[in-house]
Design a protein around this motif. Structure first.
Motif, mmCIF file in Angstrom:
data_model
loop_
_atom_site.group_PDB
_atom_site.id
_atom_site.type_symbol
_atom_site.label_atom_id
_atom_site.label_comp_id
_atom_site.label_asym_id
_atom_site.label_seq_id
_atom_site.Cartn_x
_atom_site.Cartn_y
_atom_site.Cartn_z
ATOM 1 N N PRO A 69 115.103 70.088 -0.445
ATOM 2 C CA PRO A 69 114.111 70.203 0.616
ATOM 3 C C PRO A 69 112.752 70.566 0.027
ATOM 4 O O PRO A 69 112.656 71.445 -0.825
ATOM 5 C CB PRO A 69 114.637 71.313 1.520
ATOM 6 N N ALA A 70 111.742 69.869 0.467
ATOM 7 C CA ALA A 70 110.395 70.103 -0.036
ATOM 8 C C ALA A 70 109.837 71.379 0.577
ATOM 9 O O ALA A 70 110.152 71.717 1.708
ATOM 10 C CB ALA A 70 109.501 68.926 0.314
ATOM 11 N N PRO A 71 109.009 72.086 -0.185
ATOM 12 C CA PRO A 71 108.376 73.256 0.412
ATOM 13 C C PRO A 71 107.451 72.817 1.536
ATOM 14 O O PRO A 71 106.950 71.697 1.536
ATOM 15 C CB PRO A 71 107.586 73.872 -0.745
ATOM 16 N N ARG A 72 107.240 73.682 2.503
ATOM 17 C CA ARG A 72 106.374 73.330 3.631
ATOM 18 C C ARG A 72 104.950 73.219 3.138
ATOM 19 O O ARG A 72 104.364 74.188 2.692
ATOM 20 C CB ARG A 72 106.494 74.374 4.722
ATOM 21 N N THR A 73 104.414 72.042 3.206
ATOM 22 C CA THR A 73 103.065 71.779 2.748
ATOM 23 C C THR A 73 102.063 72.007 3.875
ATOM 24 O O THR A 73 102.457 72.156 5.038
ATOM 25 C CB THR A 73 102.943 70.330 2.255
ATOM 26 N N LEU A 74 100.782 71.988 3.530
ATOM 27 C CA LEU A 74 99.757 72.182 4.544
ATOM 28 C C LEU A 74 99.877 71.162 5.671
ATOM 29 O O LEU A 74 99.840 71.549 6.838
ATOM 30 C CB LEU A 74 98.358 72.139 3.924
ATOM 31 N N PRO A 75 100.035 69.856 5.382
ATOM 32 C CA PRO A 75 100.161 68.914 6.503
ATOM 33 C C PRO A 75 101.343 69.234 7.421
ATOM 34 O O PRO A 75 101.231 69.113 8.641
ATOM 35 C CB PRO A 75 100.330 67.556 5.818
ATOM 36 N N ALA A 76 102.461 69.679 6.860
ATOM 37 C CA ALA A 76 103.619 70.023 7.689
ATOM 38 C C ALA A 76 103.318 71.242 8.554
ATOM 39 O O ALA A 76 103.673 71.285 9.739
ATOM 40 C CB ALA A 76 104.838 70.287 6.812
ATOM 41 N N LYS A 77 102.648 72.237 7.970
ATOM 42 C CA LYS A 77 102.299 73.440 8.732
ATOM 43 C C LYS A 77 101.278 73.109 9.819
ATOM 44 O O LYS A 77 101.390 73.577 10.951
ATOM 45 C CB LYS A 77 101.751 74.517 7.803
ATOM 46 N N LEU A 78 100.274 72.291 9.471
ATOM 47 C CA LEU A 78 99.281 71.885 10.469
ATOM 48 C C LEU A 78 99.940 71.129 11.614
ATOM 49 O O LEU A 78 99.625 71.346 12.783
ATOM 50 C CB LEU A 78 98.217 70.997 9.833
ATOM 51 N N ASN A 79 100.849 70.227 11.261
ATOM 52 C CA ASN A 79 101.548 69.458 12.292
ATOM 53 C C ASN A 79 102.322 70.392 13.216
ATOM 54 O O ASN A 79 102.320 70.210 14.436
ATOM 55 C CB ASN A 79 102.457 68.415 11.652
ATOM 56 N N SER A 80 102.957 71.406 12.656
ATOM 57 C CA SER A 80 103.688 72.383 13.475
ATOM 58 C C SER A 80 102.741 73.151 14.385
ATOM 59 O O SER A 80 103.035 73.352 15.568
ATOM 60 C CB SER A 80 104.432 73.375 12.588
ATOM 61 N N MET A 81 101.611 73.576 13.842
ATOM 62 C CA MET A 81 100.633 74.320 14.643
ATOM 63 C C MET A 81 100.109 73.468 15.792
ATOM 64 O O MET A 81 100.023 73.921 16.927
ATOM 65 C CB MET A 81 99.426 74.728 13.786
ATOM 66 N N LEU A 82 99.753 72.226 15.466
ATOM 67 C CA LEU A 82 99.158 71.344 16.466
ATOM 68 C C LEU A 82 100.180 70.874 17.498
ATOM 69 O O LEU A 82 99.809 70.489 18.602
ATOM 70 C CB LEU A 82 98.489 70.154 15.779
ATOM 71 N N SER A 83 101.461 70.916 17.154
ATOM 72 C CA SER A 83 102.518 70.512 18.083
ATOM 73 C C SER A 83 102.956 71.657 18.994
ATOM 74 O O SER A 83 103.639 71.425 19.988
ATOM 75 C CB SER A 83 103.733 70.002 17.305
#
Length: 156
Positions: A69-83
């Motif tokens: 599993p890849a570490p949570r990257t900025l785009p993944a964290k941003l996507n979570s925040m925006l969702s």
């Protein structure tokens, strides 16, 4: 036996270079359009033109190996925040889905950053966003929003 580094159509004797790894591979037919759009982005025109990568499908790995599993990257964290609908009054997508904006910097710093990152330093967050290639829109209708050509709403 000599290793074969050539394709059947390669007659010049040069090694084939595989395409550079990336999440998306733009269609070569659109390269002229992309160059024109990039020129528009670099001009001093007050209107921003977003390159449209929404129709390009992500490439899929053909390996059957188990990937870590890849570490949570900025785009993944941003996507979570925006969702997260509970954060929509703090950080939100713009209606067109190509850029996002922080609506309440103080609440973002004290409520959102500690939840998704290990700090509450807004300047560090901005440096991280810039390091990932996001651009801040300095003027126009989308002023103070951030965008990246490959970071679109609905396309994680």
């Amino acid at each position: 036996m000599e290793s074969n580094n050539f394709t059947p159509n390669n007659t010049d004797g040069k090694k084939d270079n595989p395409p550079k790894a990336g999440r998306f591979s733009p269609d070569p037919e659109n390269s002229q359009q992309l160059q024109q759009e990039e020129t528009s982005l670099n001009s001093l025109d007050p209107k921003y033109i977003y390159r449209d990568f929404s129709h390009i499908q992500p490439s899929h790995s053909t390996n059957n190996e188990q990937l870590e599993p890849a570490p949570r990257t900025l785009p993944a964290k941003l996507n979570s925040m925006l969702s997260d609908s509970s954060l929509s009054d703090i950080i939100t997508w713009l209606p067109h889905g190509r850029s996002w904006r922080i609506l309440d910097r103080d609440r973002f710093t004290h409520e959102v950053l500690p939840k998704y990152f290990e700090h509450s330093n807004f300047n560090s967050f901005v440096r991280l966003v810039n390091a990932w290639g996001f651009r801040r829109v300095p003027h126009g209708i989308d002023v103070d929003s951030h965008y990246h050509e490959l970071f679109l709403r609905g396309m994680p």
